[in-house]
Design an enzyme around this catalytic site. Structure first.
Site, PDB file in Angstrom:
ATOM      1  N   ASN A  63       0.832  -1.207   0.000  1.00  0.00           N
ATOM      2  CA  ASN A  63       0.000   0.000   0.000  1.00  0.00           C
ATOM      3  C   ASN A  63       0.865   1.254   0.000  1.00  0.00           C
ATOM      4  O   ASN A  63       1.909   1.321   0.649  1.00  0.00           O
ATOM      5  CB  ASN A  63      -1.015   0.003   1.151  1.00  0.00           C
ATOM      6  CG  ASN A  63      -0.417  -0.221   2.522  1.00  0.00           C
ATOM      7  OD1 ASN A  63       0.554  -0.947   2.663  1.00  0.00           O
ATOM      8  ND2 ASN A  63      -1.000   0.388   3.532  1.00  0.00           N
ATOM      9  N   GLU A  65       0.429   5.223   0.570  1.00  0.00           N
ATOM     10  CA  GLU A  65      -0.502   6.251   1.061  1.00  0.00           C
ATOM     11  C   GLU A  65      -0.097   7.644   0.583  1.00  0.00           C
ATOM     12  O   GLU A  65       0.957   7.840  -0.024  1.00  0.00           O
ATOM     13  CB  GLU A  65      -0.575   6.170   2.597  1.00  0.00           C
ATOM     14  CG  GLU A  65      -1.133   4.830   3.046  1.00  0.00           C
ATOM     15  CD  GLU A  65      -1.373   4.735   4.543  1.00  0.00           C
ATOM     16  OE1 GLU A  65      -0.912   5.609   5.304  1.00  0.00           O
ATOM     17  OE2 GLU A  65      -2.028   3.753   4.955  1.00  0.00           O
ATOM     18  N   CYS A  74      -4.201   0.790  -2.452  1.00  0.00           N
ATOM     19  CA  CYS A  74      -4.030  -0.463  -1.711  1.00  0.00           C
ATOM     20  C   CYS A  74      -2.971  -1.353  -2.375  1.00  0.00           C
ATOM     21  O   CYS A  74      -2.749  -1.286  -3.595  1.00  0.00           O
ATOM     22  CB  CYS A  74      -5.338  -1.249  -1.684  1.00  0.00           C
ATOM     23  SG  CYS A  74      -6.659  -0.488  -0.734  1.00  0.00           S
ATOM     24  N   GLU A  76      -3.089  -4.528  -3.076  1.00  0.00           N
ATOM     25  CA  GLU A  76      -3.600  -5.466  -4.080  1.00  0.00           C
ATOM     26  C   GLU A  76      -3.670  -4.807  -5.455  1.00  0.00           C
ATOM     27  O   GLU A  76      -3.324  -5.416  -6.476  1.00  0.00           O
ATOM     28  CB  GLU A  76      -5.004  -5.956  -3.713  1.00  0.00           C
ATOM     29  CG  GLU A  76      -5.084  -6.720  -2.406  1.00  0.00           C
ATOM     30  CD  GLU A  76      -5.355  -5.830  -1.201  1.00  0.00           C
ATOM     31  OE1 GLU A  76      -4.781  -4.714  -1.127  1.00  0.00           O
ATOM     32  OE2 GLU A  76      -6.125  -6.238  -0.331  1.00  0.00           O
ATOM     33  N   CYS A 113     -10.233  -4.983   0.364  1.00  0.00           N
ATOM     34  CA  CYS A 113     -11.352  -4.029   0.423  1.00  0.00           C
ATOM     35  C   CYS A 113     -12.237  -4.193  -0.818  1.00  0.00           C
ATOM     36  O   CYS A 113     -11.870  -4.871  -1.787  1.00  0.00           O
ATOM     37  CB  CYS A 113     -10.835  -2.598   0.536  1.00  0.00           C
ATOM     38  SG  CYS A 113     -10.238  -1.912  -1.020  1.00  0.00           S
ATOM     39  N   CYS A 116     -10.666  -3.217  -4.167  1.00  0.00           N
ATOM     40  CA  CYS A 116      -9.689  -4.196  -4.655  1.00  0.00           C
ATOM     41  C   CYS A 116     -10.380  -5.447  -5.176  1.00  0.00           C
ATOM     42  O   CYS A 116      -9.964  -6.026  -6.182  1.00  0.00           O
ATOM     43  CB  CYS A 116      -8.694  -4.548  -3.555  1.00  0.00           C
ATOM     44  SG  CYS A 116      -7.560  -3.191  -3.212  1.00  0.00           S
TER      45      CYS A 116
HETATM   46  N1  THU Z   1      -5.300  -1.339   2.468  1.00  0.00           N
HETATM   47  C1  THU Z   1      -4.780  -2.170   1.524  1.00  0.00           C
HETATM   48  O1  THU Z   1      -3.633  -2.008   1.088  1.00  0.00           O
HETATM   49  N2  THU Z   1      -5.567  -3.178   1.072  1.00  0.00           N
HETATM   50  C2  THU Z   1      -6.830  -3.405   1.466  1.00  0.00           C
HETATM   51  O2  THU Z   1      -7.511  -4.249   0.890  1.00  0.00           O
HETATM   52  C3  THU Z   1      -7.388  -2.650   2.589  1.00  0.00           C
HETATM   53  C4  THU Z   1      -6.620  -1.481   3.035  1.00  0.00           C
HETATM   54  C5  THU Z   1      -4.473  -0.221   2.929  1.00  0.00           C
HETATM   55  C6  THU Z   1      -4.983   1.125   2.495  1.00  0.00           C
HETATM   56  C7  THU Z   1      -4.387   2.025   3.546  1.00  0.00           C
HETATM   57  O3  THU Z   1      -3.080   2.384   3.157  1.00  0.00           O
HETATM   58  C8  THU Z   1      -4.310   1.150   4.782  1.00  0.00           C
HETATM   59  O4  THU Z   1      -4.436  -0.181   4.330  1.00  0.00           O
HETATM   60  C9  THU Z   1      -5.389   1.430   5.803  1.00  0.00           C
HETATM   61  O5  THU Z   1      -6.651   1.392   5.234  1.00  0.00           O
END
Ligand code: THU
Length: 162
Positions: A63, A65, A74, A76, A113, A116
């Site tokens: 991920n 940010e 994310c 994925e 999520c 994704c």
């Molecule tokens: N996140 C992911 O990388 N994948 C997911 O399926 C759920 C959330 C990340 C996004 C963000 O950087 C952190 O987790 C908190 O939500």
């Protein structure tokens, strides 16, 4: 007239990494390595993803940010989009997803999520072959889904656009 229809699917729950087949264990381990490169200064929640392609290549993501929160992405999607960009048209066999936090122990498997799930579903629908999903927290039990469509029931696909 109305009819109630039930949607159900199987998952496989493994107690620990040692219970996985060698290639699945490797994929999980690659996602654990990938999450070390997560850029997650805002959530402290680090996610790693590893995508196994039919040609044997493994493409990783973590991920990423952003100070403008919605601009981040994310793990994925970083991984599957990179796979699509680097190896267009090559079938995706499986995706491993793992997560850890700098603040607490992530003991439950990290489920993708909704966004994704939709992004992975696009590739599954296109390739007409299920994509296996392996999920783990920082360590511990692993949940396997046999298809992304299982965890995105009634998912939107391109047939609606025609
Ligand atoms: N996140 C992911 O990388 N994948 C997911 O399926 C759920 C959330 C990340 C996004 C963000 O950087 C952190 O987790 C908190 O939500």
């Amino acid at each position: 007239m109305a009819e109630i229809k039930k949607i159900s699917f199987d998952i496989v729950v493994y107690d620990a990494l040692v219970d996985l087949a060698e290639h699945d264990r490797k994929l999980i381990e690659m996602s654990v390595e990938a999450r070390a490169n997560a850029y997650a200064p805002y959530s402290n929640f680090q996610v790693g993803a590893a995508v196994l392609l039919r040609n044997g290549e493994i493409v990783i993501g973590s991920n990423q940010e952003n100070a403008s929160y919605p601009s981040g992405l994310c793990a994925e999607r970083v991984a599957v989009f990179q796979a699509g960009a680097k190896f267009p048209g090559i079938t995706i066999e499986a995706i491993a997803i793992t997560a850890s936090s700098k603040d607490y122990q992530v003991s439950e498997p990290a489920a993708p999520c909704g966004n994704c799930r939709q992004s992975i579903f696009e590739y599954e629908f296109k390739q007409e072959k299920p994509i296996k999903i392996l999920m783990m927290g920082a360590q511990g039990k692993i949940i396997q889904c046999n298809s992304i469509a299982d965890i995105l029931p009634l998912g939107f696909n391109n047939t609606y656009l025609k």
